[in-house]
Every structure is written in C-alpha cells, then in structure tokens.
Design a protein around this motif. Structure first.
Motif, PDB file in Angstrom:
ATOM      1  N   ALA A   2      -8.100  -2.041  -3.163  1.00  0.00           N
ATOM      2  CA  ALA A   2      -6.918  -2.408  -3.940  1.00  0.00           C
ATOM      3  C   ALA A   2      -6.346  -3.733  -3.449  1.00  0.00           C
ATOM      4  N   TRP A   3      -6.256  -3.871  -2.154  1.00  0.00           N
ATOM      5  CA  TRP A   3      -5.680  -5.083  -1.570  1.00  0.00           C
ATOM      6  C   TRP A   3      -6.535  -6.310  -1.865  1.00  0.00           C
ATOM      7  N   ARG A   4      -7.836  -6.156  -1.641  1.00  0.00           N
ATOM      8  CA  ARG A   4      -8.724  -7.289  -1.891  1.00  0.00           C
ATOM      9  C   ARG A   4      -8.767  -7.641  -3.371  1.00  0.00           C
ATOM     10  N   GLY A   5      -8.763  -6.629  -4.194  1.00  0.00           N
ATOM     11  CA  GLY A   5      -8.761  -6.876  -5.633  1.00  0.00           C
ATOM     12  C   GLY A   5      -7.513  -7.630  -6.051  1.00  0.00           C
ATOM     13  N   PHE A   6      -6.424  -7.234  -5.485  1.00  0.00           N
ATOM     14  CA  PHE A   6      -5.158  -7.879  -5.811  1.00  0.00           C
ATOM     15  C   PHE A   6      -5.162  -9.347  -5.404  1.00  0.00           C
ATOM     16  N   VAL A   7      -5.551  -9.610  -4.178  1.00  0.00           N
ATOM     17  CA  VAL A   7      -5.579 -10.986  -3.680  1.00  0.00           C
ATOM     18  C   VAL A   7      -6.567 -11.844  -4.461  1.00  0.00           C
ATOM     19  N   ALA A   8      -7.750 -11.290  -4.683  1.00  0.00           N
ATOM     20  CA  ALA A   8      -8.775 -12.043  -5.392  1.00  0.00           C
ATOM     21  C   ALA A   8      -8.333 -12.358  -6.813  1.00  0.00           C
ATOM     22  N   ALA A   9      -7.856 -11.348  -7.511  1.00  0.00           N
ATOM     23  CA  ALA A   9      -7.424 -11.548  -8.893  1.00  0.00           C
ATOM     24  C   ALA A   9      -6.318 -12.590  -8.949  1.00  0.00           C
ATOM     25  N   SER A  10      -5.406 -12.505  -8.023  1.00  0.00           N
ATOM     26  CA  SER A  10      -4.296 -13.444  -7.989  1.00  0.00           C
ATOM     27  C   SER A  10      -4.771 -14.879  -7.796  1.00  0.00           C
ATOM     28  N   ASN A  11      -5.630 -15.089  -6.825  1.00  0.00           N
ATOM     29  CA  ASN A  11      -6.118 -16.442  -6.548  1.00  0.00           C
ATOM     30  C   ASN A  11      -6.973 -16.982  -7.687  1.00  0.00           C
ATOM     31  N   LEU A  12      -7.864 -16.146  -8.189  1.00  0.00           N
ATOM     32  CA  LEU A  12      -8.739 -16.597  -9.259  1.00  0.00           C
ATOM     33  C   LEU A  12      -7.948 -16.917 -10.520  1.00  0.00           C
ATOM     34  N   ILE A  59       0.815  -1.222   0.000  1.00  0.00           N
ATOM     35  CA  ILE A  59       0.000   0.000   0.000  1.00  0.00           C
ATOM     36  C   ILE A  59       0.846   1.269   0.000  1.00  0.00           C
ATOM     37  N   ASP A  60       1.770   1.351   0.940  1.00  0.00           N
ATOM     38  CA  ASP A  60       2.546   2.584   1.066  1.00  0.00           C
ATOM     39  C   ASP A  60       3.610   2.737  -0.015  1.00  0.00           C
ATOM     40  N   VAL A  61       3.822   1.681  -0.789  1.00  0.00           N
ATOM     41  CA  VAL A  61       4.792   1.771  -1.883  1.00  0.00           C
ATOM     42  C   VAL A  61       4.149   2.457  -3.086  1.00  0.00           C
ATOM     43  N   LEU A  62       2.833   2.370  -3.153  1.00  0.00           N
ATOM     44  CA  LEU A  62       2.112   2.910  -4.303  1.00  0.00           C
ATOM     45  C   LEU A  62       1.496   4.273  -3.996  1.00  0.00           C
ATOM     46  N   SER A  63       1.336   5.065  -5.030  1.00  0.00           N
ATOM     47  CA  SER A  63       0.677   6.361  -4.870  1.00  0.00           C
ATOM     48  C   SER A  63      -0.831   6.151  -4.823  1.00  0.00           C
ATOM     49  N   ARG A  64      -1.508   7.217  -4.456  1.00  0.00           N
ATOM     50  CA  ARG A  64      -2.961   7.162  -4.388  1.00  0.00           C
ATOM     51  C   ARG A  64      -3.560   6.812  -5.752  1.00  0.00           C
ATOM     52  N   GLU A  65      -2.968   7.382  -6.783  1.00  0.00           N
ATOM     53  CA  GLU A  65      -3.482   7.134  -8.138  1.00  0.00           C
ATOM     54  C   GLU A  65      -3.250   5.686  -8.543  1.00  0.00           C
ATOM     55  N   GLN A  66      -2.044   5.209  -8.233  1.00  0.00           N
ATOM     56  CA  GLN A  66      -1.741   3.822  -8.567  1.00  0.00           C
ATOM     57  C   GLN A  66      -2.691   2.867  -7.855  1.00  0.00           C
ATOM     58  N   LEU A  67      -2.959   3.163  -6.595  1.00  0.00           N
ATOM     59  CA  LEU A  67      -3.877   2.324  -5.833  1.00  0.00           C
ATOM     60  C   LEU A  67      -5.267   2.307  -6.462  1.00  0.00           C
ATOM     61  N   ALA A  68      -5.706   3.474  -6.895  1.00  0.00           N
ATOM     62  CA  ALA A  68      -7.036   3.570  -7.491  1.00  0.00           C
ATOM     63  C   ALA A  68      -7.116   2.750  -8.773  1.00  0.00           C
ATOM     64  N   VAL A  69      -6.096   2.881  -9.603  1.00  0.00           N
ATOM     65  CA  VAL A  69      -6.065   2.130 -10.854  1.00  0.00           C
ATOM     66  C   VAL A  69      -6.031   0.626 -10.585  1.00  0.00           C
ATOM     67  N   LEU A  70      -5.226   0.268  -9.601  1.00  0.00           N
ATOM     68  CA  LEU A  70      -5.104  -1.138  -9.242  1.00  0.00           C
ATOM     69  C   LEU A  70      -6.436  -1.690  -8.739  1.00  0.00           C
ATOM     70  N   ALA A  71      -7.090  -0.922  -7.891  1.00  0.00           N
ATOM     71  CA  ALA A  71      -8.374  -1.359  -7.339  1.00  0.00           C
ATOM     72  C   ALA A  71      -9.395  -1.549  -8.454  1.00  0.00           C
ATOM     73  N   GLU A  72      -9.478  -0.572  -9.338  1.00  0.00           N
ATOM     74  CA  GLU A  72     -10.484  -0.644 -10.394  1.00  0.00           C
ATOM     75  C   GLU A  72     -10.159  -1.747 -11.400  1.00  0.00           C
TER      76      GLU A  72
END
Lengths: 158, 158
Positions: free
Chosen positions: B17-27, A130-143
DNA sequence: ACACCTTCGTTCGAATTTGAACAACAGGAG
DNA sequence: CTCCTGTTGTTCAAATTCGAACGAAGGTGT
C-alpha cells in the motif's frame, strides 16, 4: 447527452478522491521530509536511495536502474548520489561489463545510517497513514494504486 | 512478543500500500506536470493556484489562506504569484481591513487560461487515475485518504 | 570494418522550493 | 495609551529539481 467537445468533469465522489489523494500526498511528504531531516539529516529522496540500495544484491544498483525505481530524473540522481558520496554513505563503482556503467553502492556507514533512520521513519509512516486505515482500506489502496502505477510505468516506456 | 525497542515494520500488504501510494503519486505528478507545461505553459502548482482562486468568492484569496489550501510554503506562494502576475493571470490587491493582508485575485486572462487548460488536465487525471479505479475503490480512496489528510491538517496546527 | 541508432551517466543553466530572518502591523492585557 | 505576543507577506541564501545537450560506448546490420 454528453458532448464530445465538452469534457467529462469530475463528479463529487471523483473530486473527493482526487483531492484527498493530492492532499494526503503533499501533507505526508512535508511531514516525512521534516522528520527525516531533523532525525537523521537525510532528505526523503536520500533515504529512499539508501532503501533501494539496501534491498538490492550487493547493496548496489546501476544509476539508470536506480533512477527508475526512485521515479526521478537521471540528472537528479547524479546530484543526490554525489551528496551521499560526500557524506560517505554511498560509493561509486564502475561496471565491469560496460565501461559507461556506474554502480551506486551502499557503504557500511550507509547501512548504519539507514539502520538508524529507518525506525523513526517507519513509525511515522505507520502513525500518519498505515494505522489510520483499516485492513480493507489498505488492501484496496494497494491494489488500486498498484494498478495505477503499473499502467503509468508502461506508458513511460512507450 | 513485540519489543518496545524493535519497531513494528511494515508487513507485505502494508508495504504494498505504501509503495503503491508513493509510486502512483510520483508518477502522476511527473505526467501531469509534463502535460500541463506542454499544453498550457503552466506548472501544476500554478494550475492549482488558478483553480483555488477560481473556486473562491470574487476569485480572490488571502495569501496565507491560499498557501494552506495549496499545502505549500508562504515563500513558495509569493514566488509563484509573482510569476503568475507577470503572465497577467493573477493580480495582487491589498486588504481593506488589514494593511498587511494581500489578496491574490484571478484576472480575466487568468480565468481564460484556466478554462483553456482545465479540459486537458481533467482528461488526463481521469485517464490515469479515476477511470482506472472502480466506483468502490474511489469511494474507499476518498474516505481513507480524506481521513489521513484531515488528521495531518490538525497536527500541523498544533 | 563501417555507419547508424540507442544507451549511459554527467554537466550545464534555468526554474522552483524551502526555512529562517525580517519589518510592519493586529489584537488584547494591563 | 503601552507593552507583548502572534500574524502577514516578503526577501534572502541555499538546496534541489528538471530537461536538453553532450561525450563516450554499446550493439546491430551490412
């Protein structure tokens, strides 16, 4: 022109994304597994079971439902719930409306174990991801990964 | 004000972001595993071994080096290389400059197996992940997770 | 009531993974 | 050369994972 027989390989950017994803996933799992085991005697799977139960009404979920949330096999869940039961962190309760049904239920001791394990785990997730990524990166990753997960879940139903 | 004893929990975006990452990875792992096994009789781990060997000079790598690339334990690699050896896809060769050293080496049959398995695998990775994301999302993912991986690798050395 | 198909959770065997312990060797300091 | 420390790959026991098969119910249509 692209051939139908020749697959579309990944270009450099795509490959970087894919490799980064796989590497981050594996490395993170390794780290979190180690930390949880040393810090709380729990595996990541077991920790996730406690988390999902904790977030459910009455701290209990049907086995099948829990297995889906964890993205694991039913038999795998049966095994892990048995382990957690032996540790006294989870109990089994039969379902009133369905004789076949089984609820996995968080015990007080299970809640306490989670309360004790969570801070260290969250801190590490934060530090390593989490803290390695920027807010924008986190948002993109989440979406992005949210969409990927959603599609995969739909496919699985079919 | 934030307490030093009270951890910084993940807010909604971070959690997504975290849940998306874990879920995507496992799936994704589940899917790729199934596809590879059915399509080529290879596990994802075995496939990755072939890939890394294929991309190395002379199609061979030292065991330890290969284990690091795969992000797996040395003992796990020993096991899998033995399996691949039985299948005739990989061979072992001792290292000239170091008696202890062992090279895992891709056989012709191994190259052929990879050539046959790759298209289906890549197509699925594309369908489930790459083509779901936009060019911008891919770039962010590559850079962000690349950085995450890099830091994790450094930590592991220490 | 009946047959039929689905769902539930468990059990079983096989495959895989890991960390610790190990033996053999490499490489450098003295 | 000799001791010491670090590396290399394997072996071992233990833990975990999965899919297939299973017995037992649910639910539906007739």
């Amino acid at each position: 022109m692209p051939s139908l027989n020749e697959p579309r390989w990944l270009d450099q950017d795509e490959m970087a994304a894919w490799r980064g994803f796989v590497a981050a996933s594996n490395l993170l799992n390794r780290r979190l597994e180690r930390q949880l085991k040393e810090d709380s005697g729990l595996s990541h799977t077991q920790y996730e079971i406690l988390v999902h139960l904790s977030g459910a009404p009455a701290g209990s979920l049907r086995m099948t439902e829990l297995a889906e949330k964890l993205i694991t096999s039913k038999s795998g869940l049966t095994y892990q719930v048995t382990q957690l039961e032996r540790m006294g962190l989870v109990g089994r309760r039969s379902c009133p409306s369905d004789v076949r049904g089984v609820f996995a239920e968080l015990t007080d001791q299970g809640r306490e174990a989670l309360r004790q394990a969570a801070p260290g785990h969250v801190a590490l997730v934060r530090e390593l991801l989490i803290d390695v990524l920027s807010r924008e990166q986190l948002a993109v990753l989440a979406e992005g990964l949210g969409e990927v997960s959603a599609r995969l879940r739909l496919d699985d139903r079919a």
